[in-house]
Design an enzyme around this catalytic site. Sequence first.
Site, PDB file in Angstrom:
ATOM      1  N   GLU A 205       0.831  -1.213   0.000  1.00 16.20           N
ATOM      2  CA  GLU A 205       0.000   0.000   0.000  1.00 16.20           C
ATOM      3  C   GLU A 205       0.866   1.263   0.000  1.00 16.20           C
ATOM      4  O   GLU A 205       0.517   2.271  -0.618  1.00 16.20           O
ATOM      5  CB  GLU A 205      -0.948  -0.016   1.201  1.00 16.20           C
ATOM      6  CG  GLU A 205      -2.038  -1.078   1.034  1.00 16.20           C
ATOM      7  CD  GLU A 205      -2.941  -1.169   2.250  1.00 16.20           C
ATOM      8  OE1 GLU A 205      -2.450  -1.622   3.295  1.00 16.20           O
ATOM      9  OE2 GLU A 205      -4.108  -0.780   2.152  1.00 16.20           O
TER      10      GLU A 205
ATOM     11  N   GLU B 293      -4.580  -9.208   3.227  1.00 19.94           N
ATOM     12  CA  GLU B 293      -5.301  -8.804   4.452  1.00 19.94           C
ATOM     13  C   GLU B 293      -6.467  -9.719   4.817  1.00 19.94           C
ATOM     14  O   GLU B 293      -6.737  -9.951   5.997  1.00 19.94           O
ATOM     15  CB  GLU B 293      -5.816  -7.368   4.305  1.00 19.94           C
ATOM     16  CG  GLU B 293      -4.791  -6.292   4.587  1.00 19.94           C
ATOM     17  CD  GLU B 293      -3.859  -5.994   3.432  1.00 19.94           C
ATOM     18  OE1 GLU B 293      -3.867  -6.750   2.433  1.00 19.94           O
ATOM     19  OE2 GLU B 293      -3.118  -5.004   3.514  1.00 19.94           O
TER      20      GLU B 293
END
Length: 701
Positions: free
Chosen positions: A105, A125
Amino acid sequence: MIDPVSFSLTDDIGVITIDSPPVNAINQPIRAGLKRMFETAIDHADVSAILLTCAGRTFAAGADLREFDEPIADPGYHEVFGIMENSPKPVIVAMHGTALGAGLEAALACHYRCAADSARVGLPEVSLGIIPGAGGSQRLPRLVGAKAALELILNITPVDAVQALKIGILDHVIDGDFIEGAIAYARTILAKGAGPRKTSEMRINTEGYTNEFLAEARKTAAKKARGQDAPELVIEAISHAIKLPFEEGIIEERRIGDEALVSEEARALRHIFFAEREIGNIPGLSKNTAKHLVESVAILGSGTMGGGIAMNFANIGVPVTLVDISEESLEKGLGAVQKNYENTVKRGRLSEDKMATRMALISGTTNYQDIEDKDLVIEAVFENMDLKKKIFAEIDSICKPDAILATNTSTLDVNEIARATRRPEKVVGLHFFSPANVMKLVEIVRGDRTSLEVLATSVDLAKRIRKTGVVAGVCFGFIGNRMMIEGFHREADQMLLEGATPEQIDRVMYEFGFPMGPWAMHDMAGVDIMHSILQDSGLKDANPAPYFNVLYQVAEMGRYGQKTGSGFYIYEEGNRKPIPDPSVIGIIENEAEKLGIKREPMTDAEIEERCLFGLINEGAKILEEGIAYRPGDIDVVWSFGYGFPRFRGGPMYIADQIGSKALLAKIRGLQERHGDYWKPASLLEELAKNGKTFVEWSSAS
Ligand code: NAI
């Protein structure tokens, strides 16, 4: 404290480096460091472009999960990644190793991305019950399109650099020297005069993001993350990325992400994540404990387990000798290994060359003398104490004095096996699970005399073959099988007599999250196997009826499960799908009548509770006896070896969620209704008295 983020100048390129071993997991000091260094670089008159890299063996492999139980401390991810993205000077990121989760990210907030050709990137995730909540759910779809973004996130498995380049995560792949290549790439950006290119300003491509695609994606998620909410939350977050401007989408992402972080599912998954990291902490062992060198392995018995175990060693380049009693059995065993590899090649997961290399490492013999110089011998012959003792006495006289002698027994007394040798300190249990080349768990059974060196070697070996090695003490069935047999399946058998059906119990436990219920499992493994374990161990004789009475009946009728076409279910030729069989209900009714048990319908909730409480009560006994070192070890055994749904955290985790007082009351209730085999574990009574959890007890002792 040394700053984990540093800044240096290479000509006019400002290099910002994260250095926080072992995996550069992003935490508050790193976020603060990134903020400071990016501000420095942006203000620095000599800097024309900024290059972000990581030191050590990998780029940031995720966020530091230890921060997830509290609100994220300032500066937050959005703030820091926003500063990076809004830099007026071009920001280039260079990744090596694995760039995962918050690591990737961070890279998505940079303007240009390059990576080593060996790098892998991903947003896993969902495997932690959360969403990519540091901008990932909003930036990735803008960068690669909504469809590819959702696929990457729901697939969990990271992609390699070639694939990442293809879908557009990367702009460039570096061959050769990584740092030189990264600097050279930054220079080409400068030379082109390319300025900042903000991912957040890209137009999102929604091609292919159709209802049909979403339906398929949900199906994949149901397989990869069955029972979890996280996949649906990802779909929701991406829908905001599609509909809303970035600034608004990111607010939605934050709302969804914050809720996910504290969900039951995410907490349970974090528990398992940390429990797995604890297993290597073993009383008596330290980093300095000496280890044996294991460079060659012999495996006795080339059956179901032997062949699978052999593959683990060949896969890491260690030569293996398989030993069996006849050429015929040996050929069968080697043939099964070959077939196994061929299937992996067919699925495109292994090259022909690698398969050939691995097969060449596996040889076969019927002559025990051939193993005299091996460093480690793993016995995987039939589950029979006399046979195992005879074999251990024999290999003790043949093998070199410092060879480790291990047994793959699934239930037998490792101390008794060790006593058959003159080197009990070199004997250990290495309990693999079927299929042994696939299943992640190995129980390392520490005998009374097992030396620290042998234990340390076993722990290390499990890591080398990429398994999760949990140390267990000696008792019938160690941690996993003892809980399964004495806690869970015994109760499942009892409930059949009281009115449940095999398909009801199996459905309830499947819906709970197990890949299959106990009866489908016995049909798959062979009902005769459990029958002989109960018989040979003396457990059936030692326990008053109706201890496994139904399983006994089914086995003694020759209904061994899939291999005979009938067991607790019936099977059509060539099909493994269990079909309910009314005649099994007849067997159960007959048995219940003989025992004077009145069968009545049972609720799903009662079934789930009794299966779980059976596991928990036996787990508590295992802890009080010191068979397992920590409640988390038990949870790891169950989630890695028995298909206990990870998003529920494991039986002992559930016990702590219920609380010892409430649990004790429930188990006492079961004892009153069903008999003394439900006697609560003394440890549970002690915890209830003091209002403690298993984890609190374990941390204090
Ligand atoms: P298997 O019946 O598939 O294979 C046993 C092999 O040992 C056969 O090939 C047989 O010919 C060979 N053998 C017998 N006597 C021998 C001797 N004296 N020397 C060399 N080879 C000999 O059995 P399986 O299922 O592989 O089980 C082996 C061991 O692993 C047992 O102790 C079992 O409890 C344990 N185990 C089995 C699991 C399973 O799911 N099948 C799971 C975990 C452990």
